[in-house]
Motif scaffolding. Structure first.
Motif, PDB file in Angstrom:
ATOM      1  N   LYS A 283      -4.161  -1.937   2.421  1.00  0.00           N
ATOM      2  CA  LYS A 283      -3.425  -0.669   2.356  1.00  0.00           C
ATOM      3  C   LYS A 283      -3.721   0.058   1.045  1.00  0.00           C
ATOM      4  O   LYS A 283      -3.895   1.267   1.012  1.00  0.00           O
ATOM      5  CB  LYS A 283      -1.918  -0.926   2.446  1.00  0.00           C
ATOM      6  CG  LYS A 283      -1.436  -1.255   3.854  1.00  0.00           C
ATOM      7  CD  LYS A 283       0.068  -1.471   3.801  1.00  0.00           C
ATOM      8  CE  LYS A 283       0.641  -1.873   5.141  1.00  0.00           C
ATOM      9  NZ  LYS A 283       2.047  -2.273   5.015  1.00  0.00           N
ATOM     10  N   LEU A 284      -3.736  -0.723  -0.047  1.00  0.00           N
ATOM     11  CA  LEU A 284      -3.970  -0.121  -1.368  1.00  0.00           C
ATOM     12  C   LEU A 284      -5.357   0.503  -1.456  1.00  0.00           C
ATOM     13  O   LEU A 284      -5.518   1.598  -1.976  1.00  0.00           O
ATOM     14  CB  LEU A 284      -3.835  -1.197  -2.454  1.00  0.00           C
ATOM     15  CG  LEU A 284      -2.485  -1.351  -3.118  1.00  0.00           C
ATOM     16  CD1 LEU A 284      -2.575  -2.426  -4.181  1.00  0.00           C
ATOM     17  CD2 LEU A 284      -2.032  -0.044  -3.750  1.00  0.00           C
ATOM     18  N   SER A 285      -6.342  -0.203  -0.929  1.00  0.00           N
ATOM     19  CA  SER A 285      -7.705   0.318  -1.080  1.00  0.00           C
ATOM     20  C   SER A 285      -7.928   1.535  -0.201  1.00  0.00           C
ATOM     21  O   SER A 285      -8.848   2.295  -0.417  1.00  0.00           O
ATOM     22  CB  SER A 285      -8.732  -0.771  -0.778  1.00  0.00           C
ATOM     23  OG  SER A 285      -8.710  -1.079   0.587  1.00  0.00           O
ATOM     24  N   LYS A 286      -7.071   1.705   0.794  1.00  0.00           N
ATOM     25  CA  LYS A 286      -7.151   2.933   1.582  1.00  0.00           C
ATOM     26  C   LYS A 286      -6.719   4.124   0.722  1.00  0.00           C
ATOM     27  O   LYS A 286      -7.235   5.219   0.854  1.00  0.00           O
ATOM     28  CB  LYS A 286      -6.229   2.821   2.802  1.00  0.00           C
ATOM     29  CG  LYS A 286      -6.935   3.137   4.115  1.00  0.00           C
ATOM     30  CD  LYS A 286      -5.958   3.058   5.270  1.00  0.00           C
ATOM     31  CE  LYS A 286      -6.321   1.944   6.229  1.00  0.00           C
ATOM     32  NZ  LYS A 286      -5.335   1.782   7.293  1.00  0.00           N
TER      33      LYS A 286
ATOM     34  N   LEU B  59       4.458   2.794   0.003  1.00  0.00           N
ATOM     35  CA  LEU B  59       4.193   1.507   0.652  1.00  0.00           C
ATOM     36  C   LEU B  59       5.439   0.635   0.586  1.00  0.00           C
ATOM     37  O   LEU B  59       5.597  -0.295   1.362  1.00  0.00           O
ATOM     38  CB  LEU B  59       3.036   0.784  -0.041  1.00  0.00           C
ATOM     39  CG  LEU B  59       1.640   1.398   0.086  1.00  0.00           C
ATOM     40  CD1 LEU B  59       0.656   0.583  -0.730  1.00  0.00           C
ATOM     41  CD2 LEU B  59       1.199   1.442   1.534  1.00  0.00           C
ATOM     42  N   GLY B  60       6.296   0.936  -0.399  1.00  0.00           N
ATOM     43  CA  GLY B  60       7.531   0.168  -0.537  1.00  0.00           C
ATOM     44  C   GLY B  60       7.292  -1.285  -0.898  1.00  0.00           C
ATOM     45  O   GLY B  60       8.083  -2.147  -0.561  1.00  0.00           O
ATOM     46  N   GLU B  61       6.188  -1.522  -1.578  1.00  0.00           N
ATOM     47  CA  GLU B  61       5.851  -2.909  -1.904  1.00  0.00           C
ATOM     48  C   GLU B  61       6.578  -3.316  -3.186  1.00  0.00           C
ATOM     49  O   GLU B  61       6.351  -2.716  -4.240  1.00  0.00           O
ATOM     50  CB  GLU B  61       4.333  -3.015  -2.085  1.00  0.00           C
ATOM     51  CG  GLU B  61       3.837  -4.322  -2.618  1.00  0.00           C
ATOM     52  CD  GLU B  61       4.171  -5.508  -1.733  1.00  0.00           C
ATOM     53  OE1 GLU B  61       4.150  -5.355  -0.495  1.00  0.00           O
ATOM     54  OE2 GLU B  61       4.458  -6.579  -2.282  1.00  0.00           O
ATOM     55  N   PRO B  62       7.449  -4.334  -3.118  1.00  0.00           N
ATOM     56  CA  PRO B  62       8.263  -4.678  -4.299  1.00  0.00           C
ATOM     57  C   PRO B  62       7.438  -5.227  -5.467  1.00  0.00           C
ATOM     58  O   PRO B  62       7.890  -5.200  -6.588  1.00  0.00           O
ATOM     59  CB  PRO B  62       9.217  -5.761  -3.771  1.00  0.00           C
ATOM     60  CG  PRO B  62       9.065  -5.758  -2.299  1.00  0.00           C
ATOM     61  CD  PRO B  62       7.755  -5.165  -1.967  1.00  0.00           C
ATOM     62  N   SER B  63       6.233  -5.728  -5.197  1.00  0.00           N
ATOM     63  CA  SER B  63       5.453  -6.331  -6.284  1.00  0.00           C
ATOM     64  C   SER B  63       4.736  -5.274  -7.125  1.00  0.00           C
ATOM     65  O   SER B  63       4.192  -5.594  -8.160  1.00  0.00           O
ATOM     66  CB  SER B  63       4.430  -7.301  -5.712  1.00  0.00           C
ATOM     67  OG  SER B  63       3.537  -6.622  -4.873  1.00  0.00           O
TER      68      SER B  63
ATOM     69  N   ILE C 127     -10.480   0.229  -6.175  1.00  0.00           N
ATOM     70  CA  ILE C 127      -9.970  -1.052  -6.677  1.00  0.00           C
ATOM     71  C   ILE C 127     -10.881  -2.215  -6.264  1.00  0.00           C
ATOM     72  O   ILE C 127     -11.513  -2.177  -5.214  1.00  0.00           O
ATOM     73  CB  ILE C 127      -8.512  -1.347  -6.219  1.00  0.00           C
ATOM     74  CG1 ILE C 127      -8.408  -1.374  -4.695  1.00  0.00           C
ATOM     75  CG2 ILE C 127      -7.561  -0.352  -6.818  1.00  0.00           C
ATOM     76  CD1 ILE C 127      -7.098  -1.929  -4.214  1.00  0.00           C
ATOM     77  N   ASP C 128     -10.918  -3.207  -7.121  1.00  0.00           N
ATOM     78  CA  ASP C 128     -11.752  -4.386  -6.878  1.00  0.00           C
ATOM     79  C   ASP C 128     -10.883  -5.435  -6.181  1.00  0.00           C
ATOM     80  O   ASP C 128     -10.164  -6.192  -6.812  1.00  0.00           O
ATOM     81  CB  ASP C 128     -12.281  -4.916  -8.218  1.00  0.00           C
ATOM     82  CG  ASP C 128     -13.268  -6.056  -8.016  1.00  0.00           C
ATOM     83  OD1 ASP C 128     -13.286  -6.640  -6.898  1.00  0.00           O
ATOM     84  OD2 ASP C 128     -14.005  -6.356  -8.964  1.00  0.00           O
TER      85      ASP C 128
END
Lengths: 377, 553
Positions: free
Chosen positions: B106-109, B147-151, B114-115
């Motif tokens: 999702k992040l790389s989209k 994304l609502g990703e807690p991390s 990003i690597d």
């Protein structure tokens, strides 16, 4: 149903003509709203669990619990007052046994041991709630009577206090302070109905304060929650700031019907969007106006229930039906107050709407018994 | 068993008590209903309050309470040269990630750069702080946030952008990772910029781009070690363009290291060579020691106290003053300097600001090397641009004084009263400017070293300089520092254009002198800049201001 005439003497016909059909309808409306909401929230909630891959996992389970719960409710609503006494006793004893089991075999989730794994997780304290209300009503309706084979100075009122202590002990062991506070509120609420003097009301307030203080000083998570509530007002917690943002997104002044179903964004961020914090999610997606609608339905159920109850002259019926309605009402008020930042986070679900098998079925048990107790004679 | 109790035991005795208990209970139920209703209404009021936009304290998820946004740097036409945008750095708590593969997909989209494998390795190592990306725009940050990703979490940064990139690199400086200014206007005007105020420069970004392009072309074509190009308004000291190559891109942090010390516009010391003959002649004219009728014997080398002066383009005959300048005669220049004497020479060079560290708004500057004159040989060397090392910015300002009516104006790049209100110094009489314009024009038009800029559209005057750099205490005659000053239009100069090439090493051109290298660069610049600044080249009237007869009467 239309074919059922008033003169029909069958069980079903008698049930149909004596049951509170308005409240039954309102319960189904709430349950339907719940389905739509879980539908909207399920995909983003699934994303939080690595082991679940079906986007509608929560929706499917929710519908399953609703079906089971509805059947249980309808079954209970057929019972007579006598039947409710029996089922209350039976249910309470079984849930006490389960609560003891939790003490020994419970599943520890997020630092508290509330769940029992019997193929799936159940939360016995949820089931205990409505039955405890029935037992308390039963004992309080006989309050000043002494008990056979017991010393004279012990009456049914004392027995009720002892049961409360046992239940509280089990809840504190888990620990589940939100539930403990609820049980204490219920117990004193029913005492209030049975004519508790204002001295005792004061005692209730001090007892609750003591419990809060004890929790604050001896249990870390209670301390954390209260601290965060007090430290930065009602904006302190992350969850809460998101909840308030969600309400704002569903502003009645700007977005009358919210952002639209499934279009909310806060649900992706609030960890408990499908359970405790579903109310703000409703506001964001369907508009705060729907929230008012839901509040009105809850109020109608409770007020209508009370209104029917006061026509009865059986103390047990008054105490138990009144108690069940109070249980239901207090849960609604606490849940909404938490999401509005009025009180610290307690972990209480919104009846009929929030996802959660045990609490949902518990709510159906509660309303099933309430419907049975408010049937016309 | 319990339900039987009420009927079997003392039913009559408790009947009355029970009845009143029922009444009390009904009253209490009504009381509870009322309490419940009131609480519900209160909560509804709160809900209304919270859900009415604007009535609740804004709780922004991404905290957008940025500190004061750093001010912009603008050119003279308010074109943005440097601007700060809010940006976010994204980091991850590896211990909180639940579905690393899905999350990274999702992040790389959203952030394609990003690597993934590197981050995945760090997640597997349970690193608590993993940088994912820096300087994300608010839009990208918002997408990641949703994304609502807690991390994942953000830090606010400020992204400083320089739209002209390399073209203004040295002049503006840059902001380091520490959000501190390094070099250039960013550094010298940090206090003002920090307060969110804009800083306006005298620079014309259009001219800056032209100078950069042409200078870079020349830098590559002539294979030079370094190049400097400056345009100054001779009437007021405003710097319109200033370029130093090799360059660096301030938007790329990897290039910042080279951004500190290589701005040759100010951070250099060059012995400029023949360009200094302008000062020698202008001083001589101002002292009435020479005029256009003066003659100088260049038929043989000129000897001063053991130093033998020769010409680079020897004519071996008597030269007029114009010829001394056009053919760049060292002999003629030395003769004028000897007439002038040490004291006067010093006086003029100091009056032209060639001994001091000038304040132009750029703090990175080298003080000139202005060694004491101990012998007559030193006087002679100085007359044609040796024994004195200066930076290009101060030399263009000094040269401007020879054509602008004789005023020395300290140059500056920031449009600020502290620079604009500085008094100018009258160094030469205005008539000197007229003769100098004639001489500069002759270098271009009469087959002098700058004839390559003799284009029909614009009338330009100028002077070349070619010097050997000092290496290890000796002049390295293999290498050249070439320079060229030109003025546009020469009849009433407005723009001074200065070009310097450090050690040009042309592949094709026969000579690495100014006439073959710096002059064509200046010509290309003039051709492009004149239409931009609206210079009416074709209306030029040669006889109006440069009239030899009028000057000589």
């Amino acid at each position: 149903m239309i074919s059922l005439s008033r003169s029909d003497n069958s069980l079903l016909a008698r049930w149909w003509w004596t049951i509170d059909r308005w409240n039954l309808l309102q319960i189904f409306i709430l349950a339907s709203i719940g389905i739509i909401m879980i539908w909207a929230v399920s995909p983003s909630a699934v994303d939080r669990y690595s082991e679940i891959n079906d986007s509608y996992h929560f929706l499917k389970k929710h519908i399953g619990f609703l079906s089971i719960g509805t059947l249980i409710m309808l079954f209970l609503s057929f019972l007579s007052v006598k039947g409710i006494r029996r089922i209350g006793l039976l249910g309470f004893l079984s849930s006490l046994v389960l609560l003891f089991c939790v003490m020994f075999f419970g599943e520890n989730i997020n630092g508290s041991t509330r769940w029992l794994d019997i193929g799936f997780n159940i939360q016995p304290s949820e089931f205990m709630k409505p039955f405890f209300v029935i037992i308390t009503a039963l004992l309080l309706s006989q309050k000043s009577r002494t008990i056979e084979n017991f010393p004279k100075w012990i009456n049914y009122g004392h027995l009720s206090l002892i049961l409360l202590m046992v239940v509280l002990f089990l809840l504190f062991r888990q620990p589940d302070f939100g539930m403990a506070v609820l049980v204490i509120l219920m117990w004193f609420g029913q005492h209030f109905l049975v004519g508790l003097s204002f001295r005792w009301v004061l005692a209730l307030i001090s007892a609750l304060t003591t419990v809060m203080l004890l929790g604050y000083y001896f249990v870390d998570y209670v301390k954390t929650r209260i601290d965060s509530f007090l430290s930065s007002g009602n904006q302190g917690e992350y969850q809460l700031s998101l909840a308030l943002k969600a309400y704002e997104n569903g502003s009645i002044l700007e977005n009358l019907f919210g952002k639209g179903p499934g279009k909310g964004t806060i649900k992706k961020q609030i960890p408990d969007a499908h359970t405790d914090f579903i109310f703000p999610v409703i506001a964001e997606e369907f508009g705060a106006i729907i929230c008012f609608f839901i509040i009105i339905i809850f109020t109608c159920i409770i007020v209508r229930g009370f209104w029917r109850v006061i026509n009865f002259s059986n103390l047990f019926q008054l105490l138990s039906a009144g108690g069940l309605l109070m249980l239901f009402g207090i849960q609604v008020l606490i849940n909404i107050s938490v999401t509005l930042g009025l009180i610290p986070t307690t972990g209480m679900t919104l009846p009929f709407i929030s996802y959660g098998g045990s609490s949902l079925i518990s709510t159906f048990i509660c309303m099933g018994m309430m419907l049975a107790l408010t049937r016309k004679n | 068993m319990l339900e039987n109790a009420s009927t079997n035991y003392d039913s009559i005795k408790i009947d009355g008590a029970n009845k009143s208990a029922i009444e009390v209970c009904k009253q209490r139920i009504i009381a509870v209903s009322v309490i419940f209703f009131v609480v519900t209404v209160l909560i509804s009021i709160k809900l209304f309050y919270v859900s009415s936009s604007g009535s609740v304290i804004k709780t922004e998820i991404i905290n957008d309470q940025l500190p004061i946004v750093r001010g912009k740097i603008l050119d003279r036409n308010d074109k943005i040269l440097a601007v700060s945008l809010p940006s976010y750095s994204l980091h991850m708590n590896g211990t909180k990630v639940r579905k690393p593969i899905i999350l990274l997909a999702k992040l790389s989209k959203i952030i394609p750069t990003i690597d993934k494998s590197k981050i995945l390795k760090k997640i597997n190592d349970q690193k608590k702080f993993i940088y994912i990306a820096r300087q994300l725009t608010p839009k990208v940050a918002e997408e990641v946030h949703l994304l609502g990703e807690p991390s994942l979490d953000f830090d606010i940064e400020s992204l400083r952008l320089y739209p002209l990139e390399k073209e203004t690199g040295y002049l503006l400086g840059y902001m380091g990772f520490d959000d501190k200014p390094h070099a250039g206007v960013e550094r010298s005007f940090d206090e003002k910029l920090k307060q969110g105020k804009d800083v306006k420069l005298t620079l014309d970004s259009r001219l800056q781009s032209i100078v950069y392009d042409k200078l870079k072309d020349g830098f590559i074509e002539f294979n030079a070690k370094a190049a400097v190009g400056i345009i100054m308004d001779v009437t007021n000291g405003e710097i319109l363009a200033a370029v130093s190559i090799p360059d660096f891109n301030p938007n790329l942090r990897s290039q910042h290291k080279s951004g500190n010390s290589n701005n040759r516009v100010t951070m250099s010391n060059y012995e400029m060579g023949s360009i200094f003959k302008s000062f020698t002649i202008a001083s001589g004219l101002n002292e009435n020691l020479i005029n256009l009728d003066s003659r100088f014997d260049a038929s043989k080398p000129y000897e001063v106290k053991g130093k033998i002066v020769t010409d680079f383009h020897p004519k071996n005959r008597i030269l007029s003053l114009k010829e001394v300048f056009v053919y760049s005669s060292n002999i003629g220049s030395a003769m004028i300097a000897m007439q002038l004497g040490m004291e006067k020479q010093n006086h003029y060079l100091i009056a032209l600001g060639l001994n001091k560290t000038i304040d132009s708004g750029i703090k990175e500057i080298n003080a000139p090397l202005f060694p004491e004159v101990v012998s007559e040989a030193d006087i002679v060397s100085r007359s044609y641009g040796y024994h004195i090392s200066v930076n290009p910015l101060q030399v263009i300002a000094a040269l401007a004084a020879t054509v602008n009516g004789g005023k020395y104006i300290e140059p500056f790049v920031v449009d600020d009263p502290i620079y604009k209100k500085r008094p100018s110094v009258q160094v030469f009489k205005p008539e000197v400017s007229n003769i100098m314009r004639y001489l500069y024009r002759s270098v271009v038009s009469d087959g002098g070293t700058a004839s390559k800029i003799n284009i029909k559209e614009y009338k330009i005057g100028g002077k070349t300089g070619t010097a050997s750099p000092v290496e290890n205490g000796q002049y390295n005659t293999e290498k050249n520092i070439v320079s060229f000053i030109s003025f546009l239009p020469i009849n009433d100069p407005k723009y001074a254009i200065f070009i310097l090439l450090d050690n040009p090493n042309p592949h094709k051109k026969p000579q690495a002198t100014a006439g073959w290298t710096a002059v064509p660069i200046a010509r290309d610049i003039v051709r492009e800049m004149a239409p931009v600044v609206g210079e009416p080249g074709l209306n030029f009237n040669m006889t109006k201001n440069i009239n030899k007869e009028a000057i000589l009467q």
